[in-house]
Design a protein around this motif. Structure first.
Motif, PDB file in Angstrom:
ATOM      1  N   LEU A   3       0.822  -1.203   0.000  1.00 57.97           N
ATOM      2  CA  LEU A   3       0.000   0.000   0.000  1.00 57.97           C
ATOM      3  C   LEU A   3       0.855   1.251   0.000  1.00 57.97           C
ATOM      4  N   LYS A   4       0.383   2.264  -0.708  1.00 59.60           N
ATOM      5  CA  LYS A   4       1.058   3.551  -0.766  1.00 59.60           C
ATOM      6  C   LYS A   4       0.099   4.647  -0.315  1.00 59.60           C
ATOM      7  N   ILE A   5       0.638   5.636   0.355  1.00 58.17           N
ATOM      8  CA  ILE A   5      -0.113   6.859   0.655  1.00 58.17           C
ATOM      9  C   ILE A   5       0.406   7.865  -0.351  1.00 58.17           C
ATOM     10  N   ARG A   6      -0.416   8.229  -1.328  1.00 54.20           N
ATOM     11  CA  ARG A   6       0.066   9.058  -2.421  1.00 54.20           C
ATOM     12  C   ARG A   6      -0.978  10.046  -2.889  1.00 54.20           C
ATOM     13  N   HIS A  61      -3.402   5.069  11.355  1.00 47.12           N
ATOM     14  CA  HIS A  61      -3.920   3.710  11.211  1.00 47.12           C
ATOM     15  C   HIS A  61      -3.276   3.005  10.026  1.00 47.12           C
ATOM     16  N   TRP A  62      -3.230   3.663   8.885  1.00 46.22           N
ATOM     17  CA  TRP A  62      -2.687   3.038   7.680  1.00 46.22           C
ATOM     18  C   TRP A  62      -1.179   2.834   7.767  1.00 46.22           C
ATOM     19  N   ILE A  63      -0.473   3.750   8.403  1.00 45.69           N
ATOM     20  CA  ILE A  63       0.977   3.568   8.565  1.00 45.69           C
ATOM     21  C   ILE A  63       1.255   2.387   9.486  1.00 45.69           C
ATOM     22  N   ASP A  64       0.437   2.232  10.539  1.00 47.53           N
ATOM     23  CA  ASP A  64       0.583   1.078  11.419  1.00 47.53           C
ATOM     24  C   ASP A  64       0.315  -0.227  10.686  1.00 47.53           C
ATOM     25  N   ASN A  65      -0.507  -0.165   9.638  1.00 39.79           N
ATOM     26  CA  ASN A  65      -0.815  -1.357   8.853  1.00 39.79           C
ATOM     27  C   ASN A  65       0.122  -1.537   7.660  1.00 39.79           C
ATOM     28  N   GLY A  66       1.198  -0.751   7.588  1.00 46.13           N
ATOM     29  CA  GLY A  66       2.233  -0.996   6.578  1.00 46.13           C
ATOM     30  C   GLY A  66       2.205  -0.127   5.346  1.00 46.13           C
TER      31      GLY A  66
END
Length: 120
Positions: A3-6, A61-66
């Motif tokens: 997953l990417k945060i973009r 939350h999303w960073i904790d999930n990778g």
């Protein structure tokens, strides 16, 4: 699944508007995403609080999930105090190129020659 945060671009031609999304790394830039967690409007002034909007709780939350943020999103998160961005240093980038060094040497040589001619 990586997953990417973009950023996903929206807006019309020459009027960009970006959504900060959580997406599969293989998905297209403006394609399918899982969740919208913020927005960035580069058309607004840098002092405007609506320029960058982040949902801090969901980002954590999303960073904790990778999920891995891209460099631009990591900058936004660092400004908001949500993440630590390592400082970058590229001293080679600040050095002038080969042609610029040659032109500077040529200018110096001409100035020295003109000074010597004026002294005689």
């Amino acid at each position: 699944m990586s997953l990417k945060i973009r950023l996903a671009r929206g807006g019309s031609k020459k009027r960009p508007y970006y959504q900060i999304v959580i997406a599969d790394a293989r998905a297209p830039r403006d394609g399918r995403f899982l969740e919208k967690v913020g927005s960035w409007n580069p058309m607004l002034g840098k002092d405007n609080e609506k320029r960058i909007e982040l949902n801090a709780e969901r980002l954590k939350h999303w960073i904790d999930n990778g999920a891995q943020p891209t460099d631009r999103v990591l900058r936004f998160m660092a400004e908001a105090g949500l993440a630590e961005r390592p400082a970058r240093s590229n001293p080679e980038k600040a050095k002038p190129g080969k042609r610029a060094v040659e032109r500077a040497a040529e200018r110096k040589q001409k100035a020295d020659a003109a000074a010597a001619a004026a002294a005689e």
